[in-house]
Design a protein around this motif. Structure first.
Motif, mmCIF file in Angstrom:
data_model
loop_
_atom_site.group_PDB
_atom_site.id
_atom_site.type_symbol
_atom_site.label_atom_id
_atom_site.label_comp_id
_atom_site.label_asym_id
_atom_site.label_seq_id
_atom_site.Cartn_x
_atom_site.Cartn_y
_atom_site.Cartn_z
ATOM 1 N N GLY A 104 6.049 70.291 37.613
ATOM 2 C CA GLY A 104 6.550 69.187 36.814
ATOM 3 C C GLY A 104 5.437 68.094 36.213
ATOM 4 O O GLY A 104 4.590 67.912 37.105
ATOM 5 N N VAL A 105 5.461 67.622 35.170
ATOM 6 C CA VAL A 105 4.598 66.414 34.699
ATOM 7 C C VAL A 105 5.573 65.222 34.162
ATOM 8 O O VAL A 105 6.483 65.298 33.867
ATOM 9 C CB VAL A 105 3.706 67.240 33.654
ATOM 10 N N GLY A 106 4.563 64.321 33.920
ATOM 11 C CA GLY A 106 5.250 63.305 33.220
ATOM 12 C C GLY A 106 5.609 62.228 34.503
ATOM 13 O O GLY A 106 5.279 62.377 35.536
ATOM 14 N N GLU A 107 6.140 61.276 33.967
ATOM 15 C CA GLU A 107 6.448 59.913 34.808
ATOM 16 C C GLU A 107 7.325 60.433 35.711
ATOM 17 O O GLU A 107 8.321 61.452 35.490
ATOM 18 C CB GLU A 107 6.986 58.911 34.226
ATOM 19 N N PRO A 108 7.570 59.998 37.067
ATOM 20 C CA PRO A 108 8.782 60.317 37.801
ATOM 21 C C PRO A 108 10.012 59.680 37.552
ATOM 22 O O PRO A 108 9.942 58.851 37.041
ATOM 23 C CB PRO A 108 8.354 59.616 39.493
ATOM 24 N N LEU A 109 10.991 60.472 37.913
ATOM 25 C CA LEU A 109 12.316 60.396 37.558
ATOM 26 C C LEU A 109 12.561 58.938 38.365
ATOM 27 O O LEU A 109 12.212 58.833 39.470
ATOM 28 C CB LEU A 109 13.184 61.209 37.895
ATOM 29 N N GLY A 123 17.338 57.721 52.841
ATOM 30 C CA GLY A 123 16.674 57.080 51.698
ATOM 31 C C GLY A 123 15.226 57.907 51.712
ATOM 32 O O GLY A 123 14.201 57.169 51.460
ATOM 33 N N VAL A 124 15.089 59.135 51.920
ATOM 34 C CA VAL A 124 13.694 59.757 51.471
ATOM 35 C C VAL A 124 13.884 60.614 50.424
ATOM 36 O O VAL A 124 14.842 61.428 50.312
ATOM 37 C CB VAL A 124 13.477 60.775 52.768
ATOM 38 N N HIS A 125 13.150 60.080 49.539
ATOM 39 C CA HIS A 125 13.199 60.627 48.015
ATOM 40 C C HIS A 125 12.060 61.136 47.535
ATOM 41 O O HIS A 125 11.064 60.682 47.579
ATOM 42 C CB HIS A 125 13.673 59.317 47.254
ATOM 43 N N PRO A 126 12.230 62.578 47.429
ATOM 44 C CA PRO A 126 11.015 63.094 46.525
ATOM 45 C C PRO A 126 10.743 62.602 45.151
ATOM 46 O O PRO A 126 11.368 62.076 44.556
ATOM 47 C CB PRO A 126 11.580 64.697 46.323
ATOM 48 N N VAL A 127 9.371 62.762 45.180
ATOM 49 C CA VAL A 127 8.819 62.218 43.753
ATOM 50 C C VAL A 127 8.925 63.509 42.940
ATOM 51 O O VAL A 127 8.391 64.557 43.079
ATOM 52 C CB VAL A 127 7.411 61.781 44.007
ATOM 53 N N ILE A 128 9.644 63.312 41.753
ATOM 54 C CA ILE A 128 10.085 64.360 40.950
ATOM 55 C C ILE A 128 9.797 64.255 39.502
ATOM 56 O O ILE A 128 10.286 63.136 39.021
ATOM 57 C CB ILE A 128 11.811 64.705 40.849
ATOM 58 N N PRO A 129 8.684 64.916 38.856
ATOM 59 C CA PRO A 129 8.149 64.399 37.578
ATOM 60 C C PRO A 129 9.356 64.822 36.554
ATOM 61 O O PRO A 129 10.231 65.479 36.843
ATOM 62 C CB PRO A 129 7.136 65.279 37.451
ATOM 63 N N CYS A 130 9.347 64.028 35.408
ATOM 64 C CA CYS A 130 10.675 64.044 34.549
ATOM 65 C C CYS A 130 10.503 65.059 33.564
ATOM 66 O O CYS A 130 11.611 65.515 33.095
ATOM 67 C CB CYS A 130 10.681 62.599 33.991
ATOM 68 N N LYS A 131 9.315 65.941 33.231
ATOM 69 C CA LYS A 131 9.213 66.852 32.366
ATOM 70 C C LYS A 131 8.928 68.088 32.920
ATOM 71 O O LYS A 131 8.325 68.142 33.982
ATOM 72 C CB LYS A 131 8.317 66.410 31.451
ATOM 73 N N GLY A 132 9.240 69.254 32.192
ATOM 74 C CA GLY A 132 8.846 70.602 32.767
ATOM 75 C C GLY A 132 10.018 71.557 32.989
ATOM 76 O O GLY A 132 9.634 72.666 33.421
ATOM 77 N N VAL A 184 8.936 58.849 48.436
ATOM 78 C CA VAL A 184 9.105 57.565 48.667
ATOM 79 C C VAL A 184 10.203 57.234 49.719
ATOM 80 O O VAL A 184 11.031 57.872 49.790
ATOM 81 C CB VAL A 184 9.517 56.958 47.279
ATOM 82 N N TYR A 185 9.577 56.444 50.803
ATOM 83 C CA TYR A 185 10.629 55.907 51.902
ATOM 84 C C TYR A 185 10.243 54.487 51.842
ATOM 85 O O TYR A 185 9.092 54.048 51.980
ATOM 86 C CB TYR A 185 10.208 56.704 53.001
ATOM 87 N N GLN A 186 11.286 53.682 51.946
ATOM 88 C CA GLN A 186 11.276 52.447 52.205
ATOM 89 C C GLN A 186 10.250 51.676 51.029
ATOM 90 O O GLN A 186 9.705 50.770 51.341
ATOM 91 C CB GLN A 186 10.768 52.037 53.367
ATOM 92 N N GLY A 187 10.458 52.277 49.902
ATOM 93 C CA GLY A 187 9.447 51.781 48.715
ATOM 94 C C GLY A 187 8.276 52.073 48.664
ATOM 95 O O GLY A 187 7.481 51.728 47.911
ATOM 96 N N GLU A 188 7.561 52.884 49.640
ATOM 97 C CA GLU A 188 6.293 53.211 49.818
ATOM 98 C C GLU A 188 6.119 54.638 49.377
ATOM 99 O O GLU A 188 6.852 55.506 49.898
ATOM 100 C CB GLU A 188 5.675 52.949 51.042
ATOM 101 N N ARG A 189 5.174 55.035 48.586
ATOM 102 C CA ARG A 189 4.971 56.642 48.324
ATOM 103 C C ARG A 189 4.128 57.052 49.225
ATOM 104 O O ARG A 189 3.053 56.506 49.522
ATOM 105 C CB ARG A 189 4.483 56.491 46.688
ATOM 106 N N MET A 190 4.322 58.356 49.504
ATOM 107 C CA MET A 190 3.537 58.948 50.737
ATOM 108 C C MET A 190 3.703 60.524 50.741
ATOM 109 O O MET A 190 4.504 61.096 49.845
ATOM 110 C CB MET A 190 3.722 58.288 51.951
ATOM 111 N N SER A 191 3.137 61.181 51.419
ATOM 112 C CA SER A 191 3.255 62.594 51.343
ATOM 113 C C SER A 191 4.648 62.922 52.027
ATOM 114 O O SER A 191 5.426 62.299 52.691
ATOM 115 C CB SER A 191 2.411 63.236 52.418
#
Length: 504
Positions: free
Chosen positions: A94-99, A137-146, A171-178
C-alpha cells in the motif's frame, strides 16, 4: 492490561448481526467486542476441516498452492506456514497517507466479524489476537491506496495482518512504532501463521466496507444538514412554502421526497419569514422549489447504499471458503463489485446535495437574485463579504464532479490476466468519503451565508423556533461578519460538526 471501552456492554461478533451502531461504538472506544460461543464453535470446526484436508494430502488453493496465476504451483507441506507469511509481506504494498484511525478500527472489526462466520479456516488464537488488538487500541498503519477491490482488499488487509505476526507499523496510545513493539507494549504476543491463515486475513472487502461504513453515517448526517441549510436559506430569501405541500407531493409518491418535505414543513413551522404562492412571487427558483425532489433522490441512493453495506458487514468475502460439509470451494465472494457500485451511488448522491446547495449560495450572495447587500457585506465595496466563500463552494462542487466519475466502470487485469476483472471498489469508497466531506463544506458555507443574510435583515425573531435554534448553533461556531475576516478555519470546523452530529 488496559482495554478500551467505557460501557459495560460487550458487542458480540457472530458474523451475522453486526450493525453500524455496533461498529461506531467499538470504533469510538465506547465498548469492547468478543466472539459469541457459537461463533467460536464454527471457527474451530472450520479450522479442523482445513487440518483434516492437509493431513489427507488434498490440494487446496492458497493452502498448499501458490496464489493467483501461481495457483498451479504446489507448495511442500513443510512450507505452508511460510507461504502465508510471504503472502502478507508480498501484498503489503500500500502507498499514500495512512487511513484514519476510525477507518482502521472499522476494518479490523469487520474482518473479525467475517472470520467469526466460520468459513475461513483460521485458528482461534489468531482471530483472538485480532480481537485483542481492537480492544487494546493497537492499530496497524494502513496506507490508503493500492487496492483493486477484487481478490479482496489485499494490500490494505495485508498491512493490517502484518501486525498480528509482529511486523509492519502500528500506532499505540498515539505513538507510531513497529508492530512488534506495539504488541509488546499492550502485553500481546504475535502469532506464527499456519496453513490458510494469511489468505483468511487478507481476502475480503473490509477496506472498502470500512471506509463505506464511516462514510455512510457521515452522509446521513450531511443529508439532514442539507435539509436544514435549505430551511435557513428559504427563510433568508422569504421562500414560498406551497411547493412543500403534502397533498401536492403525494401526487408523486416517492417516500424520500415526502420525508424531506415533511422535515422542511416541521422545521419551518411558526416562521414569519416564509411566504405563500403569489404573496411576493409566483414561483421560486428550482434550487428552492425542488428541494424535496433533489434532496429526496439523494436520500434514495443513501438508503440503497446503507442496505448493501449492512449485507456486506455480515458476509463472507474469503476464498477459498470452507463449507460445513467439508468442501473447500474457490469462488468469487471476494469481488468488490456490490460495494463498488454502492459507493459510486453515494458519490453522486452527496455531490448533488452540494450542487444544489451551491446554487442556493449564489442566490444568497448575488444582489440581483437576493435583493440583499452585495455578497452579504456590511459595507460592500470596502468589504468583499462572502464573495469568495461562493468561489470556494463552486470549487468544491467542481472537484466533486470529477471525483463522482464512477470508479466501478474501470477495470485493469492483474495477476497475468488470471484476475481479469476488478471492481476498484476501495477507490470508489475513498472518493465517496472525500465527496461527502467536500459537500459538508459546501453546506457549511450555505449555513454561514444564510446566517449572514438573516443578520443583515435583523430577522432572527421572525424565524421558526427550530431554525432559530439551528442559527444559534451555527453562530456559536461562525459569528456574523461585522466586517471582513478570514473564515477558512470556521468553515472547516462547522463542516466537521455537521458530519459528526445529526440534526433532528
Amino acid at each position: 492490561m488496559n482495554k478500551l471501552g467505557k460501557s459495560s456492554r460487550i458487542v458480540e461478533l457472530d458474523g451475522n448481526q453486526l450493525t453500524r451502531e455496533d461498529i461506531q461504538m467499538i470504533v469510538k472506544g465506547e465498548t469492547v467486542c468478543a466472539l459469541s460461543e457459537e461463533a467460536w464453535q464454527r471457527v474451530r470446526k472450520s479450522r479442523s476441516l482445513i487440518e483434516e484436508h492437509i493431513a489427507a494430502g488434498k490440494v487446496i488453493y492458497g493452502v498448499n498452492t501458490g496464489f493467483g496465476k501461481l495457483s498451479d504451483v504446489s507448495v511442500n507441506a513443510r512450507d505452508v506456514g511460510l507461504l502465508q507469511l510471504n503472502l502478507l509481506r508480498a501484498d503489503a504494498v500500500g502507498v499514500g497517507e495512512p487511513l484514519p484511525e476510525n477507518i482502521v478500527r472499522a476494518m479490523m472489526v469487520l474482518r473479525a466479524n467475517a472470520l467469526a462466520k466460520g468459513f475461513s479456516g483460521i485458528r482461534p488464537q489468531t482471530l483472538q489476537l485480532l480481537i485483542d488488538c481492537i480492544n487494546h487500541g493497537v492499530h496497524p498503519v494502513i496506507p490508503c491506496k493500492g487496492s483493486l477491490g477484487a481478490s479482496g482488499d489485499l494490500a490494505p488487509l495485508a498491512h493490517m495482518a502484518l501486525l498480528l505476526v509482529g511486523e509492519g507499523s502500528a500506532v499505540y496510545q498515539g505513538e507510531r512504532m513497529s508492530g512488534a513493539e506495539a504488541l509488546a507494549r499492550a502485553g500481546l504476543v504475535a502469532v506464527r501463521l499456519e496453513a490458510k491463515e494469511g489468505l483468511a486475513l487478507i481476502n475480503g472487502t473490509q477496506a472498502m466496507t470500512g471506509v463505506g461504513v464511516i462514510a455512510i453515517t457521515e452522509a446521513e448526517n450531511l443529508g439532514y444538514a442539507a435539509d436544514m441549510a435549505a430551511c435557513l436559506t428559504i427563510e433568508s430569501l422569504r421562500g414560498i412554502t406551497d411547493a412543500f405541500d403534502a397533498e401536492l407531493l403525494a401526487t408523486r409518491p416517492h417516500r424520500e421526497l415526502e420525508q424531506v418535505a415533511s422535515r422542511i414543513r416541521t422545521w419551518l413551522a411558526g416562521s414569519r419569514r416564509t411566504t405563500a404562492q403569489g404573496e411576493l412571487r409566483v414561483q421560486d427558483a428550482y434550487s428552492l422549489r425542488c428541494i424535496p425532489q433533489v434532496h429526496g433522490a439523494s436520500w434514495q441512493a443513501v438508503g440503497y447504499v446503507a442496505d448493501k453495506l449492512t449485507i456486506e458487514m455480515n458476509a463472507t468475502t474469503d476464498n477459498p471458503i470452507v463449507l460445513p460439509d467439508g468442501r473447500v470451494l474457490s469462488g468469487g465472494q471476494f469481488h468488490g463489485q456490490p460495494i463498488a457500485l454502492a459507493m459510486d451511488h453515494l458519490k453522486i448522491a452527496a455531490a448533488e446535495w452540494a450542487n444544489i446547495s451551491e446554487r442556493r449560495i449564489e442566490r444568497l450572495v448575488n444582489p440581483q437574485l437576493s435583493g440583499l447587500s452585495p455578497f452579504l457585506a456590511v459595507n460592500p465595496g470596502l468589504e468583499c463579504g462572502l464573495m469568495v466563500a461562493q468561489y470556494a463552494a463552486a470549487a468544491l462542487v467542481s472537484e466533486n464532479k470529477v471525483l463522482a466519475h464512477p470508479a466501478s466502470v474501470d477495470s485493469i487485469p492483474s495477476s497475468a490476466n488470471q484476475e481479469d476483472h476488478v471492481s476498484m471498489g476501495t477507490i470508489a469508497a475513498r472518493q465517496a468519503r472525500e465527496i461527502v466531506h467536500n459537500a459538508a463544506r459546501v453546506i457549511a458555507i450555505e449555513m454561514i451565508c444564510a446566517s449572514q443574510a438573516i443578520y443583515l435583515q435583523q430577522a432572527e425573531d421572525d424565524l421558526a423556533p427550530r431554525t432559530k435554534l439551528q442559527l444559534e448553533w451555527v453562530r456559536a461556531i461562525v459569528p456574523p461578519l461585522e466586517t471582513d475576516r478570514a473564515i477558512s478555519a470556521e468553515i472547516e470546523q462547522l463542516a466537521l460538526a455537521l458530519l459528526a452530529e445529526r440534526i433532528e
